[in-house]
Motif scaffolding. Structure first.
Motif, mmCIF file in Angstrom:
data_model
loop_
_atom_site.group_PDB
_atom_site.id
_atom_site.type_symbol
_atom_site.label_atom_id
_atom_site.label_comp_id
_atom_site.label_asym_id
_atom_site.label_seq_id
_atom_site.Cartn_x
_atom_site.Cartn_y
_atom_site.Cartn_z
ATOM 1 N N ILE A 219 0.872 -1.169 0.000
ATOM 2 C CA ILE A 219 0.000 0.000 0.000
ATOM 3 C C ILE A 219 0.912 1.223 0.000
ATOM 4 O O ILE A 219 1.840 1.313 0.813
ATOM 5 N N ASN A 220 0.669 2.130 -0.918
ATOM 6 C CA ASN A 220 1.536 3.291 -1.110
ATOM 7 C C ASN A 220 0.796 4.568 -0.725
ATOM 8 O O ASN A 220 -0.341 4.795 -1.160
ATOM 9 N N ASP A 221 1.452 5.397 0.065
ATOM 10 C CA ASP A 221 0.873 6.664 0.531
ATOM 11 C C ASP A 221 1.612 7.809 -0.152
ATOM 12 O O ASP A 221 2.761 8.112 0.176
ATOM 13 N N ALA A 222 0.942 8.458 -1.109
ATOM 14 C CA ALA A 222 1.528 9.609 -1.811
ATOM 15 C C ALA A 222 0.717 10.843 -1.445
ATOM 16 O O ALA A 222 -0.311 11.133 -2.054
ATOM 17 N N CYS A 223 1.147 11.534 -0.398
ATOM 18 C CA CYS A 223 0.463 12.735 0.083
ATOM 19 C C CYS A 223 -0.996 12.443 0.425
ATOM 20 O O CYS A 223 -1.901 13.235 0.119
ATOM 21 N N GLY A 224 -1.247 11.291 1.057
ATOM 22 C CA GLY A 224 -2.590 10.931 1.478
ATOM 23 C C GLY A 224 -3.393 10.172 0.444
ATOM 24 O O GLY A 224 -4.477 9.660 0.750
ATOM 25 N N ARG A 225 -2.875 10.060 -0.766
ATOM 26 C CA ARG A 225 -3.557 9.297 -1.808
ATOM 27 C C ARG A 225 -3.006 7.864 -1.782
ATOM 28 O O ARG A 225 -1.808 7.645 -2.006
ATOM 29 N N LEU A 226 -3.891 6.904 -1.523
ATOM 30 C CA LEU A 226 -3.467 5.520 -1.376
ATOM 31 C C LEU A 226 -3.628 4.733 -2.668
ATOM 32 O O LEU A 226 -4.621 4.879 -3.383
ATOM 33 N N THR A 227 -2.648 3.901 -2.947
ATOM 34 C CA THR A 227 -2.714 2.948 -4.058
ATOM 35 C C THR A 227 -2.191 1.611 -3.568
ATOM 36 O O THR A 227 -1.462 1.535 -2.573
ATOM 37 N N MET A 228 -2.542 0.567 -4.261
ATOM 38 C CA MET A 228 -2.044 -0.764 -3.943
ATOM 39 C C MET A 228 -1.324 -1.314 -5.172
ATOM 40 O O MET A 228 -1.841 -1.213 -6.292
ATOM 41 N N THR A 229 -0.156 -1.851 -4.967
ATOM 42 C CA THR A 229 0.640 -2.392 -6.062
ATOM 43 C C THR A 229 1.232 -3.730 -5.648
ATOM 44 O O THR A 229 1.196 -4.113 -4.479
ATOM 45 N N GLY A 230 1.805 -4.428 -6.607
ATOM 46 C CA GLY A 230 2.451 -5.703 -6.325
ATOM 47 C C GLY A 230 1.611 -6.871 -6.805
ATOM 48 O O GLY A 230 0.583 -6.705 -7.475
ATOM 49 N N ALA A 231 2.045 -8.062 -6.462
ATOM 50 C CA ALA A 231 1.390 -9.275 -6.940
ATOM 51 C C ALA A 231 1.421 -10.359 -5.886
ATOM 52 O O ALA A 231 2.259 -10.347 -4.977
ATOM 53 N N ASP A 232 0.472 -11.305 -5.997
ATOM 54 C CA ASP A 232 0.457 -12.436 -5.071
ATOM 55 C C ASP A 232 1.327 -13.565 -5.623
ATOM 56 O O ASP A 232 1.998 -13.414 -6.659
ATOM 57 N N LYS A 233 1.331 -14.700 -4.942
ATOM 58 C CA LYS A 233 2.224 -15.792 -5.327
ATOM 59 C C LYS A 233 1.838 -16.427 -6.660
ATOM 60 O O LYS A 233 2.633 -17.154 -7.257
ATOM 61 N N TYR A 234 0.619 -16.115 -7.152
ATOM 62 C CA TYR A 234 0.188 -16.636 -8.447
ATOM 63 C C TYR A 234 0.410 -15.627 -9.579
ATOM 64 O O TYR A 234 0.091 -15.904 -10.728
ATOM 65 N N GLY A 235 0.905 -14.455 -9.226
ATOM 66 C CA GLY A 235 1.196 -13.434 -10.234
ATOM 67 C C GLY A 235 0.079 -12.449 -10.468
ATOM 68 O O GLY A 235 0.215 -11.562 -11.328
#
Length: 314
Positions: A255-271
């Motif tokens: 979970i990424n916090d850019a000046c209060g704006r949240l995004t989710m990035t990345g992948a699980d073990k299945y891609g």
């Protein structure tokens, strides 16, 4: 024998020539008449960022040392100018105003002796409020990632000026001189979401089936050292896979916090990749919906930690 005499003669002549050149040149070098310059050595960068969430309390502050042939006494004034800069994706840099404007002028009276060197020093602060007024902007015009460029112009009593345009690379960048005549003050968004949270998960669904009811548990946001504002989560599905009898395992979702704006990035073990949408935010709780590229989704209510209210998130 003739060759030896000839060689010796050349050698003797060369020695006489070199000796005469040395005797002729040295007395004429004007050692006492070299044109010496002046520069501002950076002693301390007390504050070189503006806090996006607290612009009214932010400042640019330095301690400088005036270095010249008179231990700093040739300095007449130091003009401090500022200009706002923003990177527009796909366009380039946008400057406000188009050229640096004066925000402060230091005089010889602002420099004083110190107990650490023989050169005169000065310390100053310029608030973000002053910088904004100088460039004609208000706090509502500022975004995280903006930059305020402060540039210095040293004017001495001989009528000379030294600035970022005429300073040499060695004087500007070498640690001994540390005199760039230019400082970049970034507008930063400090993030402090690291820690363990209680959560409840509902509305969990996927093409493989749903998960009725509510799942409660804890999740840990672990700060990523190489990426300020990024946090690795314990389980990107927030317990949804428990319904399948599966486990999160080696997944890597942030979970990424850019000046209060949240995004989710990345992948699980299945891609499968992950994203999120914030539903609501308050100091007590954060509600968001996560979704992965396999069509799995769920709604999560994240509770604030004891004594640590959540910031304004979106």
């Amino acid at each position: 024998m003739k060759m030896l005499k000839y060689t010796f003669g050349l050698l003797a002549g060369a020695l006489v020539f070199l000796s005469s050149c040395r005797d002729f040149v040295e007395p004429n070098i004007p050692y006492s008449e070299f044109d010496t310059a002046a520069y501002l050595r950076t002693i301390a960068r007390t504050s070189t960022t503006f806090n996006y969430f607290n612009l009214s309390g932010s400042k640019f502050a330095l301690t400088l040392e005036a270095v010249d042939i008179e231990d700093g006494a040739t300095v007449e004034t130091v003009e401090i100018k500022v200009q706002h800069r923003r990177l527009i994706p796909g366009v380039g840099l946008e400057f406000t105003p188009s050229a640096p404007v004066l925000v402060r002028t230091l005089t010889q009276a602002d420099f004083a002796p110190n107990d650490q060197s023989r050169f005169l020093r000065t310390s100053f602060e310029i608030t973000a409020t002053e910088a904004l007024a100088a460039v004609g902007l208000s706090p509502s015009d500022i975004e995280g990632g903006d930059v305020f460029e402060f540039s210095l112009i040293l004017n001495d009593k001989f009528g000379r000026s030294f600035n970022r345009e005429n300073v040499s690379g060695n004087v500007a960048g070498a640690p001994f001189y540390a005199s760039p005549f230019q400082y970049f003050v970034n507008v930063v968004c400090p993030s402090d979401l690291g820690g363990t949270y209680n959560f409840t998960a509902t509305n969990m669904d996927s093409i493989y089936g749903d998960c009725p009811g509510t799942i409660s548990g804890t999740t840990t946001f672990t700060p990523v050292a190489s990426a300020p504002g990024a946090y690795r989560v314990t389980d990107g599905t927030f317990g949804f896979w428990d319904c399948y009898g599966d486990s999160w395992g080696s997944g890597n979702v942030r979970i990424n916090d850019a000046c209060g704006r949240l995004t989710m990035t990345g992948a699980d073990k299945y891609g499968a990749s992950y994203s999120m949408t914030v539903v609501s935010s308050s100091p007590e709780k954060l509600v968001f919906v996560w979704l992965n590229s396999d069509g799995e989704t769920g709604e999560v209510t994240l509770m604030a930690q004891d004594g640590k209210p959540l910031p304004d998130l979106r």
